[in-house]
Design a protein around this motif. Structure first.
Motif, PDB file in Angstrom:
ATOM      1  N   ASP A   1       7.728  14.283  15.232  1.00 27.38           N
ATOM      2  CA  ASP A   1       7.104  15.661  15.956  1.00 27.38           C
ATOM      3  C   ASP A   1       7.209  16.616  15.538  1.00 27.38           C
ATOM      4  OD1 ASP A   1       5.906  14.527  19.855  1.00 27.38           O
ATOM      5  OD2 ASP A   1       5.866  14.212  17.593  1.00 27.38           O
TER       6      ASP A   1
ATOM      7  N   THR B   1       5.251  12.479   9.558  1.00 31.94           N
ATOM      8  CA  THR B   1       4.644  12.227  10.786  1.00 31.94           C
ATOM      9  C   THR B   1       5.281  10.877  11.894  1.00 31.94           C
ATOM     10  OG1 THR B   1       4.224   9.716   9.260  1.00 31.94           O
ATOM     11  CG2 THR B   1       2.838  11.577   9.312  1.00 31.94           C
ATOM     12  N   GLU B   2       6.877  10.910  11.305  1.00 32.25           N
ATOM     13  CA  GLU B   2       8.299  10.427  11.310  1.00 32.25           C
ATOM     14  C   GLU B   2       8.149  11.069  12.694  1.00 32.25           C
ATOM     15  OE1 GLU B   2      11.061   9.962   8.934  1.00 32.25           O
ATOM     16  OE2 GLU B   2       9.205   9.066   7.450  1.00 32.25           O
TER      17      GLU B   2
ATOM     18  N   ASP C   1      -9.790  13.429  14.453  1.00 34.06           N
ATOM     19  CA  ASP C   1      -8.753  13.381  12.420  1.00 34.06           C
ATOM     20  C   ASP C   1      -7.139  14.168  13.383  1.00 34.06           C
ATOM     21  OD1 ASP C   1     -11.298  15.341  11.248  1.00 34.06           O
ATOM     22  OD2 ASP C   1     -10.769  13.539  10.636  1.00 34.06           O
ATOM     23  N   ASP C   2      -6.542  13.016  13.998  1.00 38.44           N
ATOM     24  CA  ASP C   2      -5.844  12.848  14.462  1.00 38.44           C
ATOM     25  C   ASP C   2      -4.448  12.732  13.119  1.00 38.44           C
ATOM     26  OD1 ASP C   2      -6.775  11.569  18.093  1.00 38.44           O
ATOM     27  OD2 ASP C   2      -6.520  14.294  17.126  1.00 38.44           O
ATOM     28  N   VAL C   3      -3.384  13.291  13.752  1.00 39.34           N
ATOM     29  CA  VAL C   3      -2.361  12.625  12.611  1.00 39.34           C
ATOM     30  C   VAL C   3      -1.953  11.363  13.188  1.00 39.34           C
ATOM     31  CG1 VAL C   3       0.367  13.737  11.393  1.00 39.34           C
ATOM     32  CG2 VAL C   3      -1.260  14.421  13.081  1.00 39.34           C
ATOM     33  N   GLN C   4      -1.770  10.856  12.176  1.00 40.27           N
ATOM     34  CA  GLN C   4      -1.574   8.607  12.048  1.00 40.27           C
ATOM     35  C   GLN C   4      -0.337   8.738  12.059  1.00 40.27           C
ATOM     36  OE1 GLN C   4      -4.217   6.743  12.719  1.00 40.27           O
ATOM     37  NE2 GLN C   4      -5.677   8.257  12.650  1.00 40.27           N
ATOM     38  N   LYS C   5       0.094   8.163  12.549  1.00 41.16           N
ATOM     39  CA  LYS C   5       1.771   7.585  12.375  1.00 41.16           C
ATOM     40  C   LYS C   5       2.000   6.348  11.622  1.00 41.16           C
ATOM     41  CE  LYS C   5       5.807   7.928  15.286  1.00 41.16           C
ATOM     42  NZ  LYS C   5       5.632   9.396  16.055  1.00 41.16           N
ATOM     43  N   SER C   6       2.703   6.429  10.501  1.00 41.64           N
ATOM     44  CA  SER C   6       2.645   5.983   9.114  1.00 41.64           C
ATOM     45  C   SER C   6       4.112   5.270   9.689  1.00 41.64           C
ATOM     46  CB  SER C   6       2.743   6.531   8.077  1.00 41.64           C
ATOM     47  OG  SER C   6       3.694   7.249   8.483  1.00 41.64           O
ATOM     48  N   ARG C   7       4.002   3.562   9.248  1.00 47.90           N
ATOM     49  CA  ARG C   7       5.014   2.689   9.554  1.00 47.90           C
ATOM     50  C   ARG C   7       6.580   3.588   8.338  1.00 47.90           C
ATOM     51  NH1 ARG C   7       3.398  -0.562   5.561  1.00 47.90           N
ATOM     52  NH2 ARG C   7       1.686  -0.427   5.693  1.00 47.90           N
ATOM     53  N   SER C   8       7.040   3.910   7.895  1.00 48.20           N
ATOM     54  CA  SER C   8       8.378   4.434   7.398  1.00 48.20           C
ATOM     55  C   SER C   8       9.290   2.894   6.700  1.00 48.20           C
ATOM     56  CB  SER C   8       9.358   5.250   7.808  1.00 48.20           C
ATOM     57  OG  SER C   8      10.062   4.861   9.144  1.00 48.20           O
TER      58      SER C   8
ATOM     59  N   ASP D   1       1.119  -1.621  -0.280  1.00 45.54           N
ATOM     60  CA  ASP D   1       0.186   0.252   0.029  1.00 45.54           C
ATOM     61  C   ASP D   1       0.712   1.348   0.047  1.00 45.54           C
ATOM     62  OD1 ASP D   1      -0.392  -0.324   3.416  1.00 45.54           O
ATOM     63  OD2 ASP D   1      -0.038  -1.657   2.091  1.00 45.54           O
TER      64      ASP D   1
ATOM     65  N   HIS E   1     -12.032  17.813  12.140  1.00 51.89           N
ATOM     66  CA  HIS E   1     -11.672  19.313  11.386  1.00 51.89           C
ATOM     67  C   HIS E   1     -13.471  18.200  10.531  1.00 51.89           C
ATOM     68  CE1 HIS E   1      -7.177  20.152  10.701  1.00 51.89           C
ATOM     69  NE2 HIS E   1      -7.474  18.755  10.693  1.00 51.89           N
TER      70      HIS E   1
ATOM     71  N   ALA F   1       5.470  14.031   3.668  1.00 49.08           N
ATOM     72  CA  ALA F   1       6.232  13.021   3.406  1.00 49.08           C
ATOM     73  C   ALA F   1       6.932  11.616   5.218  1.00 49.08           C
ATOM     74  CB  ALA F   1       6.566  11.881   2.781  1.00 49.08           C
TER      75      ALA F   1
ATOM     76  N   LYS G   1      -3.145  19.957  10.004  1.00 55.16           N
ATOM     77  CA  LYS G   1      -3.191  18.852  11.219  1.00 55.16           C
ATOM     78  C   LYS G   1      -1.615  18.487  11.023  1.00 55.16           C
ATOM     79  CE  LYS G   1      -4.094  14.474   8.482  1.00 55.16           C
ATOM     80  NZ  LYS G   1      -5.239  13.490   8.442  1.00 55.16           N
ATOM     81  N   HIS G   2      -1.275  19.116  10.297  1.00 59.60           N
ATOM     82  CA  HIS G   2       0.755  18.374  10.744  1.00 59.60           C
ATOM     83  C   HIS G   2       1.417  20.010  11.399  1.00 59.60           C
ATOM     84  CE1 HIS G   2       1.106  15.240   8.412  1.00 59.60           C
ATOM     85  NE2 HIS G   2       0.068  15.871   7.530  1.00 59.60           N
TER      86      HIS G   2
ATOM     87  N   ARG H   1     -18.659  14.294  18.233  1.00 57.66           N
ATOM     88  CA  ARG H   1     -17.260  13.643  17.983  1.00 57.66           C
ATOM     89  C   ARG H   1     -16.643  12.652  18.793  1.00 57.66           C
ATOM     90  NH1 ARG H   1     -14.158  14.549  13.148  1.00 57.66           N
ATOM     91  NH2 ARG H   1     -15.370  15.467  11.110  1.00 57.66           N
TER      92      ARG H   1
ATOM     93  N   PRO I   1       1.396  17.458  16.935  1.00 56.49           N
ATOM     94  CA  PRO I   1       2.159  16.095  16.759  1.00 56.49           C
ATOM     95  C   PRO I   1       0.865  14.875  17.212  1.00 56.49           C
ATOM     96  CG  PRO I   1       2.211  16.710  19.156  1.00 56.49           C
ATOM     97  CD  PRO I   1       1.205  18.243  18.089  1.00 56.49           C
ATOM     98  N   VAL I   2       1.104  13.072  16.993  1.00 57.09           N
ATOM     99  CA  VAL I   2       0.663  12.539  17.620  1.00 57.09           C
ATOM    100  C   VAL I   2       0.092  11.837  19.152  1.00 57.09           C
ATOM    101  CG1 VAL I   2       0.011  10.276  17.044  1.00 57.09           C
ATOM    102  CG2 VAL I   2       1.627  11.669  15.913  1.00 57.09           C
ATOM    103  N   PRO I   3      -1.587  12.282  19.124  1.00 62.11           N
ATOM    104  CA  PRO I   3      -1.554  12.457  20.460  1.00 62.11           C
ATOM    105  C   PRO I   3      -2.001  11.179  21.365  1.00 62.11           C
ATOM    106  CG  PRO I   3      -4.003  13.116  18.996  1.00 62.11           C
ATOM    107  CD  PRO I   3      -2.365  13.316  18.112  1.00 62.11           C
TER     108      PRO I   3
END
Lengths: 302, 556
Positions: free
Chosen positions: A82, A79-80, B385-392, A62, A191, A76, A207-208, B378, A211-213
């Motif tokens: 913060d 997300t890695e 709609d949080d930021v998703q951590k993507s596997r890199s 994917d 959103h 890109a 959004k960016h 909600r 950070p991831v909560p």
């Protein structure tokens, strides 16, 4: 450092140039995949390349399946790590503006405020790149009332220009006890009504910044779009009587954002390509919604 | 009556003689004396004031207030008449002389006067009635009194004149209501108003005064709706009064009437003197009579109506032309920037343009409430709609970690050096290093696996891949048995003759061959070569056994 930047930029441009071909390939693969799933014969124009494409389809996961454009490429790697934000103002800020920027510093986690002094924009951006900041936010004002917000994503990222309306700062509400303290946990985001492509892009940009909560935080930041005006709200919620009852308490500033430009370079690149700019003189602007979809039961209509 | 007058006079004298301080203290006898005196005075004045309802002043049993009222009732109308008479005499001093004559002559004039006063009284009655009605409003009263008085005065004046000119017959048209002369004068006055006649200064001031009066009178007249007759009469009187001043002029200009010229009728010069115009106008007063309203219209500043209209049009045209020549107002000029118009001129104009932008949203309670509802739903659903951590994807390969082996090295030091040297000189021939060996092993295993799988799945047999291995193969028998032979015998000797050379037939060298044999050999060779070439071209599986035959022949 300079050479690295040059190389990165060249890579970026190269990937941008390949986009057309990649998109073609993607389309072909998609057609084949559809044909296979539905059991229909493969379209005739793809018969020659069918074998190689089938092989590629089988091998892709994917990550590789979606064609990446240079636009998505900017976020890109976001997300890695913060995000790290730098907040600053236009030159010679007035006291209310400084207070507002202080409040914003608490709204965005992992943000730093800096005095503007007489720095030039290019200097600021350079130093931010050197210190590995991901975003720079500039706030402008008019006679004490904040009226402009520029969000620039750093490596080469897009710059979004917003106008601020109906700003209510925490300092306006004099009663300290009523407002209370602002918690600094990483917030959940909401959103609403960012339907179009441009809306998705804007939502992405906003959004960016966060950070991831953790899943159980009580802090909520809302960006709700209504006829191209995005409302920013900041709440704390509590569930007193069971899961369904929710009590909201508003903290933090509230304002309306109005997007008027997105540029595909950082703030100091004035010749960068414009992705989208508002065109108020067009005859149909009044009827069109650029960011979201028009709500039928609109309570905000005037 | 005379006695009463005398008595009154006497009582007055008596009162007058009293010292002023005496009046400060109310005394019975003084009051009685005063009452008696006033009664006498009342009765003496009675004949002159016909309207008073009392024959004599009623004193007994009435208090001061009531007595005053009675006196007032009598004296008010009397005062009016007196004032009127005085004014009349003011204007026409001849009247006094006439009066004198009348008095001296007899009572004729008096009778006439009385008649006149009777006539006047008839009118006065009406006026007085109205006057009584308006007792409340004192100001109005005053105005009306003045007006009434003047009206009566004028009336009497006119009537006086009429009495003078008793002999003249005015004709059947004229009666109490319609007076031709009044009509004329009214029309002239109206004309004057319409055409803006310039009057003499003297007349101007007087007319101004008159106009004020007439305004007052007209106001008063508006209030009265009952007595239209009076209105007409009063108006006529006003006009008469105003224009009565021209009576003098009239008499002066009667002579020049015969020397009238065109210019007098239709003056060519635009700036004719007002007096002349007035004269010219007045000349026609007598002629025109009642039927020349149009003539009045024609005469104003010497221009005819048509010419006046033309003049107006001309001025309008001039104005419009001038406006056209001037530079246009900035609002009419199309696209105008701020530099091309006056400062702040856009503020004065009510600009109206379409806004093509949706106005900013007003944040009301409803809006906030709807937003909060959305947020609550909600939260309760947990949809953020949080930021998703993507596997890199790891972009770097894992580093090769060198394992440190604790065991003693199995190779001797000389062997190590040997390997290094070989690697430097001929890397291909060098024995594989440790890591390579692992890789090699892995690849070997994989190949074996693939071979087996291919053998299972493919129709075409794929033979084992040839692994080129460099190894010295000695020509030793498969079974190497130990042979008990003396040491001196070499390995070559140990081999059997077949092992040394496997071939059959008579072997000859080239030198030993005969010519035919040499040819035979060459021919065989050629045949072989051709066969092979043909075989290569055709790529057919070998069917023939030509090889065998060739082989056999080769041995020979």
């Amino acid at each position: 450092m300079l050479r690295r930047n040059i190389r990165l930029r060249r890579e970026y441009l190269y990937r941008k140039s390949l986009e057309g071909k990649e998109r073609l390939l993607y389309e072909k693969k998609r057609k084949i995949r559809e044909a296979l799933e539905e059991g229909k014969p493969i379209p005739t124009e793809l018969r020659n390349e069918e074998a190689t494409l089938r092989q590629e389809i089988d091998l892709e996961d994917d990550y590789t399946a979606i064609p990446k454009s240079h636009i998505d490429d900017e976020y890109a790697n976001a997300t890695e790590r913060d995000p790290k934000i730098l907040l600053t103002t236009s030159r010679d800020p007035s006291a209310p503006l400084v207070q507002f920027v202080k409040e914003l510093k608490f709204v965005f986690p992992n943000a730093e405020r800096m005095n503007r002094g007489n720095q030039v924009i290019s200097e600021i951006i350079e130093s931010c790149r050197a210190h590995d900041f991901t975003d720079v936010i500039l706030v402008h004002e008019h006679r004490g009332v904040p009226d402009g917000l520029i969000i620039s994503h750093l490596p080469f990222g897009p710059t979004a220009y917003f106008g601020l309306l109906n700003v209510v700062t925490r300092h306006d509400i004099k009663d300290k006890k009523a407002i209370g303290k602002m918690p600094e946990a990483y917030p959940h985001l909401i959103h609403d009504n960012f339907g179009t492509k441009l809306g998705e892009r804007t939502a992405n940009i906003l959004k960016h910044l966060f950070p991831v909560p953790k899943p159980d935080t009580k802090r909520i930041v809302t960006f709700a779009n209504q006829s191209d005006y995005i409302s920013f709200r900041h709440h704390i919620y509590e569930k007193h009587g069971g899961p369904k009852s929710v009590e909201l308490k508003e903290i933090g500033p509230r304002f309306e954002l109005r997007l008027y430009q997105i540029k595909l370079g950082t703030m100091d690149q004035s010749e960068a390509q414009i992705e989208w700019v508002i065109r108020p003189y067009m005859n149909t602007t009044k009827k069109r919604n650029f960011i979201g979809v028009d709500q039928k039961d609109d309570k905000r209509k005037h | 009556m005379a006695t009463s007058i005398e008595a009154a006079v006497e009582s007055l004298r008596e009162i007058k003689s009293k010292e002023p301080p005496m009046w400060l203290v109310p005394k019975q006898e003084l009051s009685q004396a005063v009452r008696a005196a006033s009664k006498h005075l009342f009765s003496s004045l009675k004949p002159h004031s016909p309207k008073s309802p009392f024959d004599q002043l009623l004193i007994e049993g009435f208090d001061a207030e009531q007595i005053w009222q009675q006196i007032d009732l009598q004296s008010q109308p009397l005062l009016y008449t007196l004032r009127r008479e005085v004014k009349k005499f003011e204007k026409n001093p001849e009247e006094i002389s006439k009066l004198k004559e009348a008095i001296e002559g007899g009572k004729k004039k008096k009778v006439v006067e009385e008649k006149g006063t009777d006539d006047i009284d008839d009118d006065d009655d009406d006026d007085d009635d109205l006057d009584m009605d308006d007792d409340d409003d004192y100001d109005d009263d005053e105005e009306e009194e003045e007006k009434k008085e003047r009206g009566r005065e004028e009336e009497s004046e006119r009537e006086g004149e009429e009495m003078e000119l008793e002999g003249e017959e005015k004709g059947g048209i004229e009666d109490k209501f319609l007076k031709i002369k009044e009509l004329q004068e009214y029309l002239e006055e109206d004309e004057a108003k319409e055409y803006g006649l310039k009057k003499n200064k003297k007349t101007k001031t007087e007319t101004k005064k008159k106009e004020e009066d007439t305004e007052e009178e007209e106001e008063g007249e508006d209030e009265e709706e009952e007595e239209e007759e009076d209105d007409d009469n009063d108006e006529a009187e006003e006009e008469e009064d105003e224009l009565g001043l021209f009576d003098g002029d009239d008499e002066d200009d009667e002579d020049s009437l015969e020397n009238a010229r065109y210019e007098d009728f239709f003056g060519t010069k635009k700036n004719k003197g007002p007096k002349e115009k007035a004269k010219s106008r007045d000349r026609f007063e007598g002629d025109s009579g009642s039927d020349d309203e149009q003539d009045f219209d024609k005469r104003k500043d010497g221009l005819s109506t048509h010419e006046e209209e033309l003049k107006k049009l001309q001025s309008k045209i001039e104005q419009m032309e001038k406006a056209n020549l001037d530079p246009k107002v900035w609002t009419m000029r199309g696209e105008v920037t701020a530099a091309q118009r006056q400062k702040n001129s856009a503020l004065e104009v009510d600009l109206d343009f379409e806004h093509n932008v949706r106005p900013a949203p007003v944040i009301t309670e409803e809006v906030t409430a709807s937003l909060e509802d959305l947020i609550k739903t909600r939260i309760s659903e947990g949809l953020f709609d949080d930021v998703q951590k993507s596997r890199s994807l790891s972009s770097k390969a894992p580093r090769e970690t060198k394992e440190l082996d604790d065991n003693k090295s199995k190779k001797g030091l000389a062997e190590v050096y040997e390997e290094e040297f070989v690697q430097k000189t001929d890397p291909a021939a060098a024995p594989l290093s440790f890591s390579d060996e692992l890789k090699k092993e892995a690849s070997m295993l994989f190949k074996k696996l693939c071979l087996k799988l291919d053998a299972l799945s493919h129709f075409h047999f794929t033979p084992k891949p040839v692994v080129e291995d460099m190894s010295i193969q000695t020509n030793v028998p498969a079974l190497a048995m130990e042979e008990i032979a003396p040491m001196a015998v070499s390995d070559a000797a140990m081999l059997a003759p077949e092992e040394v050379f496997a071939g059959k037939g008579d072997i000859k060298e080239e030198a030993e061959l005969t010519r035919s044999e040499r040819k035979r050999r060459r021919a065989n060779k050629k045949r072989k070569f051709k066969a092979e070439a043909a075989k290569r071209l055709a790529k057919k599986p070998r069917e023939t056994t030509q090889v065998d035959s060739n082989e056999g022949k080769e041995n020979e």
